[in-house]
Scaffold this motif. Sequence first.
Motif, short mmCIF file in Angstrom:
data_model
loop_
_atom_site.label_atom_id
_atom_site.label_comp_id
_atom_site.label_asym_id
_atom_site.label_seq_id
_atom_site.Cartn_x
_atom_site.Cartn_y
_atom_site.Cartn_z
N THR A 103 14.09 -3.59 8.65
CA THR A 103 13.17 -4.72 8.54
C THR A 103 12.01 -4.40 7.61
O THR A 103 11.01 -5.10 7.63
N GLY A 104 12.13 -3.33 6.83
CA GLY A 104 11.11 -3.00 5.85
C GLY A 104 10.56 -1.60 6.01
O GLY A 104 10.59 -1.01 7.09
N LYS A 105 10.05 -1.06 4.90
CA LYS A 105 9.49 0.29 4.91
C LYS A 105 8.29 0.38 5.83
O LYS A 105 8.08 1.38 6.52
N GLY A 106 7.46 -0.67 5.85
CA GLY A 106 6.29 -0.67 6.71
C GLY A 106 6.66 -0.51 8.17
O GLY A 106 6.05 0.28 8.90
N ASP A 107 7.69 -1.24 8.61
CA ASP A 107 8.14 -1.12 10.00
C ASP A 107 8.68 0.28 10.29
O ASP A 107 8.49 0.82 11.39
N ALA A 108 9.38 0.86 9.32
CA ALA A 108 9.89 2.22 9.50
C ALA A 108 8.74 3.22 9.68
O ALA A 108 8.79 4.10 10.55
N LEU A 109 7.71 3.07 8.87
CA LEU A 109 6.55 3.96 9.00
C LEU A 109 5.83 3.74 10.32
O LEU A 109 5.35 4.69 10.94
N ASN A 110 5.75 2.49 10.75
CA ASN A 110 5.12 2.21 12.05
C ASN A 110 5.88 2.86 13.20
O ASN A 110 5.28 3.30 14.18
N SER A 111 7.21 2.95 13.08
CA SER A 111 7.99 3.60 14.13
C SER A 111 7.68 5.09 14.18
O SER A 111 7.63 5.70 15.27
#
Length: 450
Positions: free
Chosen positions: A109-117
């Motif tokens: 769902t996007g790089k931002g979501d990956a970093l948030n995880s």
Amino acid sequence: MLSLLGSISLVLTVMFLAYMTFILIPYVRHRKEKPGDPALFDWHIFVPCRDEAAVIATTIARQRERFPQAHLWVIDDDSDDETSAIIQAHADVDPFVHLVQRRRPLARTGKGDALNSAYDALNGWLPTDADRDRIIVTVVDADGEMAENALAAVAADDCFGDPVVGAAQITVWMKNRDDRTPYPEKGRLANAFARYLIRMQDVEFRTVILAMQSLRSKTGTVGLGGNGQFTRLSVLDRIGEGYGAPWHGALLEDYELGLHVILAGYENRQVHDTYVAQEALPSLRRLLAQRTRWSQGNIQCVKYIKDIVRSRHFDSSGVLECLYYLFLPFLQMIGLIVILLTLAFHGAGVIADPAALDGLVDNAWAFVFLGMLFGVGPFVIWGILYKLRCEPGSSWLQAVSWGAGLFFFVQYILVSVTRAMLRVVLGRNGWAKTRRNAETHVVGPVAVDV
């Protein structure tokens, strides 16, 4: 009509030359930076991955070798290849390597979501009494390799040694800039063009983009990049409290984060004297896809203009710099439209009166001269500076050719910004993952990112 188009063209040219001057001066005047002590901080490196089996093992080994004190949080965004298994194999034998596993439908769902995880995983791992001001979160691409002095460089007294600094960005180099045969299976001409694209990306990042950051250092608006960005954990906490999560949905999530750091009352730093190396793209198609994504992400960040103008953390020069950067895709579109309309009107004039062609031919030398002087000329300066600062062993002929080549290289903007505008109009926010160079011979579908 032609006079109006000429006036608009003149205004855009003056703006371009003024901006080039504004970024050139602080770049040339930069002085060496004094490193700090990385032992004063705790380091956590986030590496977002999806289908990165071709490069991730090397990246993990290199980061662990160079920064044994840093924890490595490798995010697998539900890869279809062996990425997850490779990360897990390292995590099984190294307590400083952590696998952050995402699964569909919540993944991709996007790089931002990956970093948030990874941010959530880090929070769950840290003790409750951790000094979050001393914890520095770094983002490195799956093919990224930071220089050995990177942590010391950002630990300097005028970087994270200063409590007002919330984030920092280091210089980006192209690690394959000397590759002579990017495509061993292809012919001489294809490899020559690939070498040209690779070298131009290195020139672009180490001169023009770094010079833009030099100006931003003066205006207090340093931007963060997707590779080699550092942020204080306590600052990520503050952004998360205000927006729900540190990283958000823009395709330019790195620049977006940098804006949030400043809006939260902290400062960003550009650190010149270290770098993160990444692979330049030897394919024009992949390059245009990448730069279209950047242009679209830039357009998406226009929504923050009201916040920037109202914020007491941006002074007048900072507001002007941000406005220029955020409106740049629109200025580039205006320039493209002016070019097309000018050609169309001249073409119509020649059709209506074939004798008009003689006047255009007679004045062709003037157009060529002005184009060389105000178009190619400023870029030759960057080629010379690239030789002096980055490739001192190169010849002056190479320096001039690099500068002239950069002029033609940046014309990709005419394509990328047009595609970005169309995607915005059509409401298309999905994105295809850019293949690594080691994957260019792999046949199969490319996963979609948003």
